[in-house]
Every structure is written in structure tokens, then in C-alpha cells.
Design a protein around this motif. Structure first.
Motif, PDB file in Angstrom:
ATOM      1  N   ILE A 161      -7.623 -12.014   1.585  1.00  0.00           N
ATOM      2  CA  ILE A 161      -6.554 -11.132   2.070  1.00  0.00           C
ATOM      3  C   ILE A 161      -6.719  -9.746   1.463  1.00  0.00           C
ATOM      4  N   ARG A 162      -7.065  -9.710   0.181  1.00  0.00           N
ATOM      5  CA  ARG A 162      -7.269  -8.430  -0.504  1.00  0.00           C
ATOM      6  C   ARG A 162      -8.404  -7.649   0.150  1.00  0.00           C
ATOM      7  N   GLN A 163      -9.513  -8.326   0.430  1.00  0.00           N
ATOM      8  CA  GLN A 163     -10.646  -7.657   1.081  1.00  0.00           C
ATOM      9  C   GLN A 163     -10.284  -7.208   2.494  1.00  0.00           C
ATOM     10  N   GLY A 164      -9.491  -8.029   3.183  1.00  0.00           N
ATOM     11  CA  GLY A 164      -9.066  -7.667   4.530  1.00  0.00           C
ATOM     12  C   GLY A 164      -8.197  -6.416   4.540  1.00  0.00           C
ATOM     13  N   LEU A 165      -7.337  -6.276   3.541  1.00  0.00           N
ATOM     14  CA  LEU A 165      -6.497  -5.083   3.437  1.00  0.00           C
ATOM     15  C   LEU A 165      -7.340  -3.844   3.185  1.00  0.00           C
ATOM     16  N   ILE A 166      -8.350  -3.998   2.322  1.00  0.00           N
ATOM     17  CA  ILE A 166      -9.244  -2.868   2.029  1.00  0.00           C
ATOM     18  C   ILE A 166      -9.980  -2.447   3.298  1.00  0.00           C
ATOM     19  N   GLN A 167     -10.480  -3.427   4.057  1.00  0.00           N
ATOM     20  CA  GLN A 167     -11.205  -3.121   5.292  1.00  0.00           C
ATOM     21  C   GLN A 167     -10.281  -2.503   6.344  1.00  0.00           C
ATOM     22  N   LEU A 168      -9.012  -2.890   6.301  1.00  0.00           N
ATOM     23  CA  LEU A 168      -8.050  -2.359   7.270  1.00  0.00           C
ATOM     24  C   LEU A 168      -7.811  -0.869   7.044  1.00  0.00           C
ATOM     25  N   PHE A 169      -7.750  -0.457   5.768  1.00  0.00           N
ATOM     26  CA  PHE A 169      -7.468   0.934   5.444  1.00  0.00           C
ATOM     27  C   PHE A 169      -8.739   1.764   5.234  1.00  0.00           C
ATOM     28  N   LEU A 170      -9.812   1.095   4.830  1.00  0.00           N
ATOM     29  CA  LEU A 170     -11.090   1.789   4.602  1.00  0.00           C
ATOM     30  C   LEU A 170     -12.179   1.104   5.401  1.00  0.00           C
ATOM     31  N   PRO A 171     -12.145   1.218   6.730  1.00  0.00           N
ATOM     32  CA  PRO A 171     -13.159   0.551   7.552  1.00  0.00           C
ATOM     33  C   PRO A 171     -14.548   1.110   7.287  1.00  0.00           C
TER      34      PRO A 171
END
Length: 311
Positions: free
Chosen positions: A299-309
Motif C-alpha cells: 500500500i505504501r509503494q502504491g501511494l508513492i506511485q500514485l503521487f510520483l508516477p
């Protein structure tokens, strides 16, 4: 004979924090922040799971259901709670109150059911990891979610109609900043026994049964973990349950605290009791997205990818 006004009051008066009205401006920022974190946090969890196909696994699909239920609870209480503290608007019409009661209880029952489903998910993952995805298939998970939603609606469906048949005899002051069934059945001057019996059956068959089955699930999980030979394997297995255990505690501890205060501390300041009641409904939707974001790497990595694609 009762006239129509006795049966259906035009509006109810909601209660904020009695005796602390002068401090309401100080509560605006905390309450607005709580709702903002709850709505944004759970929306982000849903967005991350929806966007990342690698997260379309049983654990995360159940987490998406939990986030959806918590969004529902937050959205149900938001209009009246913020209305009281922001604008001093304490009136709510009869029909809107019944709708809010129905919505709050439906999503709360759903939330409890999802927590039970998540505990079963953790047991299956630890007890039979090789067949985990074969047992908890997407159709079964979808059917579980649909069943939980249908159960919530069907259990709550009779309550608004049972309340509408009762005479209120001019009583229209509620003791919370939102409409709850336990609060509404204190007002009518007619026979509320059917409402009380049905309400007790609903609480027992949902929150009571769910909590017992969650405890049973963790007894079975602990028994299974103790059968793992390596200490590292035991720690790894238990670590997958930490986020869910925190979610269960965040949900049930405030609920039990509110029940104990109402049962054994009846002379406590009304403002304290109402503050605890608000905590019971507002804290889980705030903390659970934070818990899963901190404790769950995916989930943490997914949030990072969501804001910093990645480019």
C-alpha cells in the motif's frame, strides 16, 4: 387517538457538546481535519488498490471493502456534525434523521462484517498458504462483499418503518450530533418493545457474533502459528496479522468503552459521553488508512506511485 404531529415531528434537535458551546470554534479545526483525513485516506486506499492490478488479491480486496464502509460511515455523520460546530445548525427533519440512522448503522454493520471476513482471510493465508488464492477467489470475495452489504440493508430495513408508526408526543431532542436508533427509541411515548427487541437482535447477531468469530479466528491462527517449527516463520506469519489486529482494536475498543461508560458511569458529564461516542464513529476511519499505509509495504509503494508516477 394521536394527531399527525404527535406521530411525526417535523424535525429533531441534535446535541453537540453540552456546556461547551462557547468552545465550538476551537472544535472546528479538529473535526474538519478528522473528516478530511478519513475521506482522503480511505479514498486513496481505494484508488491505490483499484489502480494496481498486483493488489487485486484477497487481503487487499477486503481492505478496499473496509475503506468503502468507513467512507460510508464518515459521509453519513459529516453533514450534521460539521453543521453543528460550523454553523450551529442543530435541526434535522424527521425523514433525513431516519435516513441518517439507516445509513450509519448499515455501514457500521458492514464494517464489522468486513473485519470478520479479513480475520478469516488471515487464517486461510496462514493455515493453507499454497491454496490461499484458490480458496479465496475473486468471485467468492465479490459474493462475500455483496452478502455483507445485503445483510446490512436487510437487517436495518424494518427499523425506520417501526419508528414511523410510533407517537413522539412532542419529544424531539436527541442526545447526539447524529441520529442513532438507540437514541431515537428513547423519545416515543408509545410501545417501543418491538424496536428494542429487533435492535438487540441486530446488535447481537452482528457486532456480538462478529467479535466472537474474530476471537475464534485468532485462536485458530495462534494454534496454527505455534505449529510452525521455525521462529522466523512464526514471526513472519504473525506479522501479516498486525494491521488487521490494530484495525479490530481501533474498531471495538471505542465501542466497548462507550458501552461501559453508558452502563456504569451514568453520572459522567454528558459532554464526555458524547465525545466518546464521536470517537467511536470517527476514529476508525481516520486511523485504519494510516495503519495500513504504515504497516503494509504494498500500500505504501502504491501511494508513492500514485503521487510520483514513473516517467
Amino acid at each position: 387517538m394521536f394527531n399527525s404531529s404527535q406521530f411525526n415531528p417535523k424535525y429533531f434537535l441534535l446535541t453537540g457538546l453540552p456546556g461547551l458551546e462557547a468552545l465550538y470554534p476551537w472544535f472546528i479545526v479538529p473535526f474538519c481535519s478528522i473528516y478530511l483525513v478519513a475521506l482522503v485516506g480511505n479514498s486513496l486506499v481505494l484508488a491505490v488498490i483499484r489502480k494496481n492490478t498486483t493488489l487485486h488479491q484477497p487481503m487487499y480486496l477486503f481492505l478496499a471493502m473496509l475503506a468503502f464502509a468507513e467512507l460510508g460511515v464518515s459521509a453519513s455523520t459529516l453533514p450534521t456534525v460539521l453543521g453543528i460546530f460550523l454553523f450551529g445548525a442543530s435541526e434535522i427533519c424527521f425523514e433525513a434523521c431516519l435516513l441518517q440512522m439507516f445509513s450509519i448503522h448499515c455501514f457500521s454493520i458492514m464494517e464489522s462484517g468486513v473485519l470478520l471476513a479479513m480475520s478469516v482471510d488471515r487464517f486461510v493465508a496462514i493455515y493453507n498458504p499454497l491454496r490461499y488464492t484458490a480458496i479465496l477467489t475473486r468471485p467468492r470475495i465479490a459474493a462475500t462483499g455483496a452478502a455483507l452489504g445485503l445483510k446490512s440493508v436487510m437487517l436495518m430495513f424494518p427499523l425506520p418503518f417501526l419508528l414511523k408508526r410510533l407517537p413522539f408526543c412532542g419529544h424531539n431532542v436527541l442526545s447526539h450530533s447524529y441520529c442513532l436508533h438507540s437514541d431515537l427509541i428513547q423519545l416515543p411515548c408509545g410501545d417501543t418493545r418491538p424496536n428494542s427487541i429487533l435492535g438487540l437482535c441486530i446488535v447481537t447477531s452482528t457486532f456480538g457474533l462478529d467479535s466472537l468469530l474474530i476471537i475464534l479466528s485468532y485462536v485458530l491462527i495462534l494454534y496454527t502459528v505455534l505449529g510452525i517449527t521455525s521462529g522466523e516463520g512464526r514471526c513472519k506469519a504473525l506479522n501479516t496479522c498486525v494491521s488487521h489486529m490494530c484495525a479490530v482494536l481501533v474498531y471495538y475498543v471505542p465501542m466497548i468503552s462507550v458501552a461501559l461508560v453508558h452502563r456504569f458511569m451514568k453520572h459522567t458529564a454528558p459532554a464526555l459521553r458524547l465525545l466518546l461516542a464521536n470517537i467511536y464513529l470517527l476514529v476508525p476511519p481516520v486511523l485504519n488508512p494510516i495503519i495500513y499505509s504504515v504497516k503494509t509495504k504494498q500500500i505504501r509503494q502504491g501511494l508513492i506511485q500514485l503521487f510520483l508516477p514513473r516517467k
